[in-house]
Design a protein around this motif. Structure first.
Motif, PDB file in Angstrom:
ATOM      1  N   SER A 246      44.675  32.003  31.176  1.00 27.35           N
ATOM      2  CA  SER A 246      43.322  32.553  31.264  1.00 27.35           C
ATOM      3  C   SER A 246      42.694  32.191  32.593  1.00 27.35           C
ATOM      4  O   SER A 246      43.149  31.293  33.302  1.00 27.35           O
ATOM      5  CB  SER A 246      42.449  32.030  30.114  1.00 27.35           C
ATOM      6  N   GLU A 247      41.621  32.896  32.927  1.00 29.46           N
ATOM      7  CA  GLU A 247      40.875  32.587  34.137  1.00 29.46           C
ATOM      8  C   GLU A 247      39.422  32.981  33.944  1.00 29.46           C
ATOM      9  O   GLU A 247      39.075  33.734  33.042  1.00 29.46           O
ATOM     10  CB  GLU A 247      41.463  33.314  35.353  1.00 29.46           C
ATOM     11  N   GLY A 248      38.578  32.464  34.844  1.00 30.60           N
ATOM     12  CA  GLY A 248      37.167  32.795  34.770  1.00 30.60           C
ATOM     13  C   GLY A 248      36.514  32.307  33.495  1.00 30.60           C
ATOM     14  O   GLY A 248      36.829  31.238  32.971  1.00 30.60           O
ATOM     15  N   LYS A 249      35.609  33.123  32.960  1.00 34.26           N
ATOM     16  CA  LYS A 249      34.902  32.701  31.757  1.00 34.26           C
ATOM     17  C   LYS A 249      35.801  32.739  30.528  1.00 34.26           C
ATOM     18  O   LYS A 249      35.504  32.067  29.523  1.00 34.26           O
ATOM     19  CB  LYS A 249      33.654  33.545  31.543  1.00 34.26           C
ATOM     20  N   ASN A 250      36.901  33.498  30.580  1.00 38.72           N
ATOM     21  CA  ASN A 250      37.835  33.494  29.452  1.00 38.72           C
ATOM     22  C   ASN A 250      38.436  32.103  29.249  1.00 38.72           C
ATOM     23  O   ASN A 250      38.713  31.691  28.121  1.00 38.72           O
ATOM     24  CB  ASN A 250      38.956  34.503  29.684  1.00 38.72           C
ATOM     25  N   LEU A 251      38.653  31.395  30.338  1.00 34.95           N
ATOM     26  CA  LEU A 251      39.189  30.038  30.262  1.00 34.95           C
ATOM     27  C   LEU A 251      38.209  29.122  29.533  1.00 34.95           C
ATOM     28  O   LEU A 251      38.603  28.305  28.703  1.00 34.95           O
ATOM     29  CB  LEU A 251      39.475  29.541  31.681  1.00 34.95           C
ATOM     30  N   VAL A 252      36.928  29.273  29.822  1.00 37.08           N
ATOM     31  CA  VAL A 252      35.892  28.469  29.164  1.00 37.08           C
ATOM     32  C   VAL A 252      35.792  28.843  27.690  1.00 37.08           C
ATOM     33  O   VAL A 252      35.669  27.965  26.823  1.00 37.08           O
ATOM     34  CB  VAL A 252      34.531  28.670  29.863  1.00 37.08           C
ATOM     35  N   ILE A 253      35.881  30.138  27.387  1.00 36.97           N
ATOM     36  CA  ILE A 253      35.803  30.596  26.000  1.00 36.97           C
ATOM     37  C   ILE A 253      36.934  29.996  25.176  1.00 36.97           C
ATOM     38  O   ILE A 253      36.731  29.538  24.043  1.00 36.97           O
ATOM     39  CB  ILE A 253      35.858  32.142  25.949  1.00 36.97           C
ATOM     40  N   VAL A 254      38.135  29.968  25.759  1.00 38.00           N
ATOM     41  CA  VAL A 254      39.293  29.409  25.048  1.00 38.00           C
ATOM     42  C   VAL A 254      39.063  27.937  24.727  1.00 38.00           C
ATOM     43  O   VAL A 254      39.331  27.476  23.603  1.00 38.00           O
ATOM     44  CB  VAL A 254      40.574  29.593  25.892  1.00 38.00           C
ATOM     45  N   GLU A 255      38.550  27.172  25.691  1.00 39.75           N
ATOM     46  CA  GLU A 255      38.349  25.741  25.457  1.00 39.75           C
ATOM     47  C   GLU A 255      37.239  25.493  24.451  1.00 39.75           C
ATOM     48  O   GLU A 255      37.367  24.614  23.583  1.00 39.75           O
ATOM     49  CB  GLU A 255      38.055  25.022  26.767  1.00 39.75           C
ATOM     50  N   VAL A 256      36.143  26.246  24.538  1.00 39.30           N
ATOM     51  CA  VAL A 256      35.056  26.081  23.565  1.00 39.30           C
ATOM     52  C   VAL A 256      35.538  26.416  22.165  1.00 39.30           C
ATOM     53  O   VAL A 256      35.240  25.705  21.192  1.00 39.30           O
ATOM     54  CB  VAL A 256      33.849  26.968  23.949  1.00 39.30           C
ATOM     55  N   PHE A 257      36.320  27.494  22.046  1.00 39.53           N
ATOM     56  CA  PHE A 257      36.858  27.865  20.733  1.00 39.53           C
ATOM     57  C   PHE A 257      37.773  26.776  20.185  1.00 39.53           C
ATOM     58  O   PHE A 257      37.729  26.448  18.991  1.00 39.53           O
ATOM     59  CB  PHE A 257      37.622  29.187  20.835  1.00 39.53           C
ATOM     60  N   ALA A 258      38.608  26.188  21.048  1.00 41.75           N
ATOM     61  CA  ALA A 258      39.505  25.122  20.601  1.00 41.75           C
ATOM     62  C   ALA A 258      38.718  23.903  20.140  1.00 41.75           C
ATOM     63  O   ALA A 258      39.063  23.265  19.130  1.00 41.75           O
ATOM     64  CB  ALA A 258      40.468  24.745  21.727  1.00 41.75           C
ATOM     65  N   ILE A 259      37.662  23.556  20.865  1.00 42.92           N
ATOM     66  CA  ILE A 259      36.826  22.410  20.484  1.00 42.92           C
ATOM     67  C   ILE A 259      36.191  22.646  19.121  1.00 42.92           C
ATOM     68  O   ILE A 259      36.221  21.783  18.230  1.00 42.92           O
ATOM     69  CB  ILE A 259      35.745  22.169  21.550  1.00 42.92           C
ATOM     70  N   MET A 260      35.615  23.847  18.921  1.00 46.90           N
ATOM     71  CA  MET A 260      34.942  24.132  17.660  1.00 46.90           C
ATOM     72  C   MET A 260      35.931  24.242  16.510  1.00 46.90           C
ATOM     73  O   MET A 260      35.683  23.727  15.409  1.00 46.90           O
ATOM     74  CB  MET A 260      34.125  25.419  17.791  1.00 46.90           C
ATOM     75  N   ALA A 261      37.075  24.903  16.733  1.00 40.52           N
ATOM     76  CA  ALA A 261      38.049  25.101  15.658  1.00 40.52           C
ATOM     77  C   ALA A 261      38.641  23.775  15.195  1.00 40.52           C
ATOM     78  O   ALA A 261      38.755  23.518  13.987  1.00 40.52           O
ATOM     79  CB  ALA A 261      39.157  26.048  16.126  1.00 40.52           C
ATOM     80  N   SER A 262      39.006  22.917  16.149  1.00 40.31           N
ATOM     81  CA  SER A 262      39.603  21.633  15.771  1.00 40.31           C
ATOM     82  C   SER A 262      38.578  20.724  15.095  1.00 40.31           C
ATOM     83  O   SER A 262      38.881  20.044  14.106  1.00 40.31           O
ATOM     84  CB  SER A 262      40.199  20.944  16.998  1.00 40.31           C
TER      85      SER A 262
END
Length: 294
Positions: A246-262
């Motif tokens: 991922s790149e750009g804001k998609n990279l941030v979205i992936v990390e935020v989703f991982a934080i919330m999901a876990s």
């Protein structure tokens, strides 16, 4: 004439216009949705903490090591809250602290789960005749594990921030008509070390919980911890290849989703079954049930 690096020609190519600056904003639909979900999960963690405090003198809450449960719930609450550091336009402060805060809080959370697992093992193994673990009942071993597990991550993040700290960056090369406002992590080694240590703690907790999953406790604490750590590892193992692609804001979205999901997975697996018994099956909240005699 060629437009400046931060501008882009219009459709008629007669003048230069500013490029769009891209980042995960609180004003766009996805940013609003992530913020709302994070806020809801934070309120849910607070609600569970209030339930445990309200029913702190019941056998089920006592058997779960109240102080350890409180600390774990506070750590999960901070996990949800740290998602807000990734939303909005990156600044010098947020870029500097967000990964370190995320890594430290999650290491605290996983260390609490590991200590909780060890507590369960000691508590039920010490009931066997001539058990050598009786002397460890009520000891400070779990607290030492939490302190040690968190301190190592703090040292890793401190060295990373001291030697090669993250910084804000305007990426003009990825997209021709867009400037990506992002955080450069500074040292890839520091970032990977932080994630690697967190993964090591989670893997160790998973294996210890897996070995203790058949302990004869009525509320199946070993099984709950095992499944929660399985969810945690599954989320972060799938996060790595997605993050790298991922790149750009998609990279941030992936990390935020991982934080919330876990974080949500840990909260649901560890505390929802107990809250169900406390609120809806109070007849099971007895010493006999907790000890597996009912």
């Amino acid at each position: 004439m060629r437009c400046p690096e931060d501008q882009w020609p219009n459709e008629d190519r007669v003048k230069c216009i500013p490029k769009i600056i891209e980042f995960l904003s609180y004003e766009e639909p996805l940013g609003i949705a992530l913020s709302a979900i994070t806020s809801a999960c934070s309120l849910l963690a607070i609600s569970v903490l209030c339930i445990f405090i309200r029913f702190r003198d019941t056998p089920l809450v006592k058997a779960n090591n109240r102080s350890l449960s409180y600390l774990l719930l506070v750590a999960l609450l901070l996990c949800f809250i740290c998602s807000f550091l990734f939303i909005g336009r990156p600044s010098i402060i947020t870029c500097l602290i967000r990964q370190a805060v995320f890594g430290t809080i999650f290491s605290l959370c996983v260390s609490c789960i590991f200590a909780k697992t060890i507590t369960v093992v000691i508590a039920f193994s010490a009931t066997k005749p001539n058990s050598s673990l009786r002397k460890w009942v009520g000891s400070s071993v779990p607290n030492s594990m939490i302190l040690t597990g968190s301190s190592i991550q703090i040292i890793i993040c401190t060295v990373w921030l001291w030697t090669s700290p993250p910084y804000t960056e305007l990426n003009m090369a990825s997209k021709p008509d867009t400037i990506i406002a992002e955080c450069n992590e500074g040292s890839s080694l520091g970032f990977c070390s932080m994630l690697g240590y967190m993964g090591l703690l989670a893997t160790l907790s998973f294996f210890v919980a897996f070995l203790s999953r058949k302990l004869p406790d009525s509320f199946r604490e070993g099984q709950c911890i095992t499944f929660s750590m399985f969810v945690f590892l599954a989320v972060w193992i799938s996060f790595i290849p997605t993050y790298l692609s991922s790149e750009g804001k998609n990279l941030v979205i992936v990390e935020v989703f991982a934080i919330m999901a876990s974080s949500a997975g840990l909260l649901a697996c560890l505390f929802f079954p107990k809250c169900y018994i406390i609120l809806f099956r109070p007849e099971l909240n007895t010493k006999q049930y907790v000890r597996g005699k009912q």
